[in-house]
Design an enzyme around this catalytic site. Structure first.
Site, PDB file in Angstrom:
ATOM      1  N   CYS A   1      10.597  -6.018  -6.694  1.00  0.00           N
ATOM      2  CA  CYS A   1      11.462  -6.592  -7.712  1.00  0.00           C
ATOM      3  C   CYS A   1      12.388  -5.468  -8.213  1.00  0.00           C
ATOM      4  O   CYS A   1      12.186  -4.301  -7.876  1.00  0.00           O
ATOM      5  CB  CYS A   1      10.611  -7.167  -8.848  1.00  0.00           C
ATOM      6  SG  CYS A   1       9.795  -5.900  -9.839  1.00  0.00           S
TER       7      CYS A   1
ATOM      8  N   HIS B   1       2.185   2.144  -3.409  1.00  0.00           N
ATOM      9  CA  HIS B   1       1.289   2.977  -4.227  1.00  0.00           C
ATOM     10  C   HIS B   1       1.517   4.460  -3.933  1.00  0.00           C
ATOM     11  O   HIS B   1       1.552   5.288  -4.834  1.00  0.00           O
ATOM     12  CB  HIS B   1      -0.175   2.623  -3.949  1.00  0.00           C
ATOM     13  CG  HIS B   1      -0.618   1.346  -4.579  1.00  0.00           C
ATOM     14  ND1 HIS B   1      -0.459   1.081  -5.913  1.00  0.00           N
ATOM     15  CD2 HIS B   1      -1.240   0.250  -4.056  1.00  0.00           C
ATOM     16  CE1 HIS B   1      -0.963  -0.117  -6.192  1.00  0.00           C
ATOM     17  NE2 HIS B   1      -1.434  -0.653  -5.073  1.00  0.00           N
TER      18      HIS B   1
ATOM     19  N   GLU C   1       0.841  -1.218   0.000  1.00  0.00           N
ATOM     20  CA  GLU C   1       0.000   0.000   0.000  1.00  0.00           C
ATOM     21  C   GLU C   1       0.870   1.260   0.000  1.00  0.00           C
ATOM     22  O   GLU C   1       0.574   2.225  -0.694  1.00  0.00           O
ATOM     23  CB  GLU C   1      -0.978  -0.007   1.186  1.00  0.00           C
ATOM     24  CG  GLU C   1      -1.934  -1.202   1.244  1.00  0.00           C
ATOM     25  CD  GLU C   1      -2.782  -1.410  -0.023  1.00  0.00           C
ATOM     26  OE1 GLU C   1      -2.797  -0.533  -0.909  1.00  0.00           O
ATOM     27  OE2 GLU C   1      -3.408  -2.470  -0.126  1.00  0.00           O
TER      28      GLU C   1
HETATM   29 ZN   LIG Z   1      -2.426  -2.441  -4.843  1.00  0.00          ZN
HETATM   30 ZN   LIG Z   2       7.683  -5.406  -9.135  1.00  0.00          ZN
END
Ligand SMILES: [Zn+2]
Ligand SMILES: [Zn+2]
Length: 178
Positions: free
Chosen positions: A166, A135, A132
């Site tokens: 990643c 974001h 979250e």
């Molecule tokens: Zn999400």
């Molecule tokens: Zn990623």
């Protein structure tokens, strides 16, 4: 401006748990994370029929308690959350308000009739918080099932992903904030 994460527990959340979480989030986001005083919310705020808390009800209460725009707010609650389009949610991010919310309710092994396990709860919570907050730090969902920005639809998918980004997401994170 230095990036900042302010953790707001709803009612009582274990202090050592919060300190450990703050430290991990600092490491992931290279931002200062601190735990704020908790927000008191009684069960009377829940939808009595569903026994759940409506996401917008919680957002409104948090934003009125913290009207200052000072970094990312991360709210942790034990209440089970739902929103208009979802029967339940693990969490949500409101980029416009810089507000992230994570519910511990469905992250507890007990919820799935498994034995209580503070470490499993911590890892799941960390993953959802990383997601979250990701974001709020400008990231979108990622197709890499091991990446923190993978959209987990079930607790199995949460367990399968890691609390790290990643390489691609890690390169993108926080550009808006730094
Ligand atoms: Zn999400
Ligand atoms: Zn990623």
């Amino acid at each position: 401006m230095e990036a900042k994460i302010r953790i707001v527990p709803v009612n009582a959340v274990d202090g050592a748990f919060l300190d450990r979480l703050a430290l991990c989030l600092e490491e992931r986001f290279l931002a200062r994370a601190r735990v704020e005083r908790s927000l008191a919310l009684s069960r009377s705020a829940l939808n009595a029929t569903r026994g759940q808390l409506f996401l917008s009800t919680l957002s409104a209460k948090v934003l009125s308690a913290h009207p200052e725009q000072d970094g990312a707010l991360l709210v942790l609650t034990d209440f089970d959350l739902y929103k208009t389009s979802h029967r339940f949610i693990f969490g949500d991010a409101d980029e416009a308000q810089s507000l992230a919310i994570v519910s511990l309710h469905r992250l507890r092994p007990e919820f799935y009739s498994e034995e209580r396990d503070p470490n499993v709860l911590f890892q799941r919570t960390l993953k959802e918080c990383v997601h979250e907050l990701g974001h709020l730090f400008g990231l979108k969902h990622c197709f890499n099932a091991r990446c923190g920005m993978y959209y987990a639809n079930s607790i199995f998918e949460t367990d399968n992903k890691t609390s790290y980004f990643c390489e691609t997401c890690d390169r993108r994170v926080g550009r808006a904030h730094r």
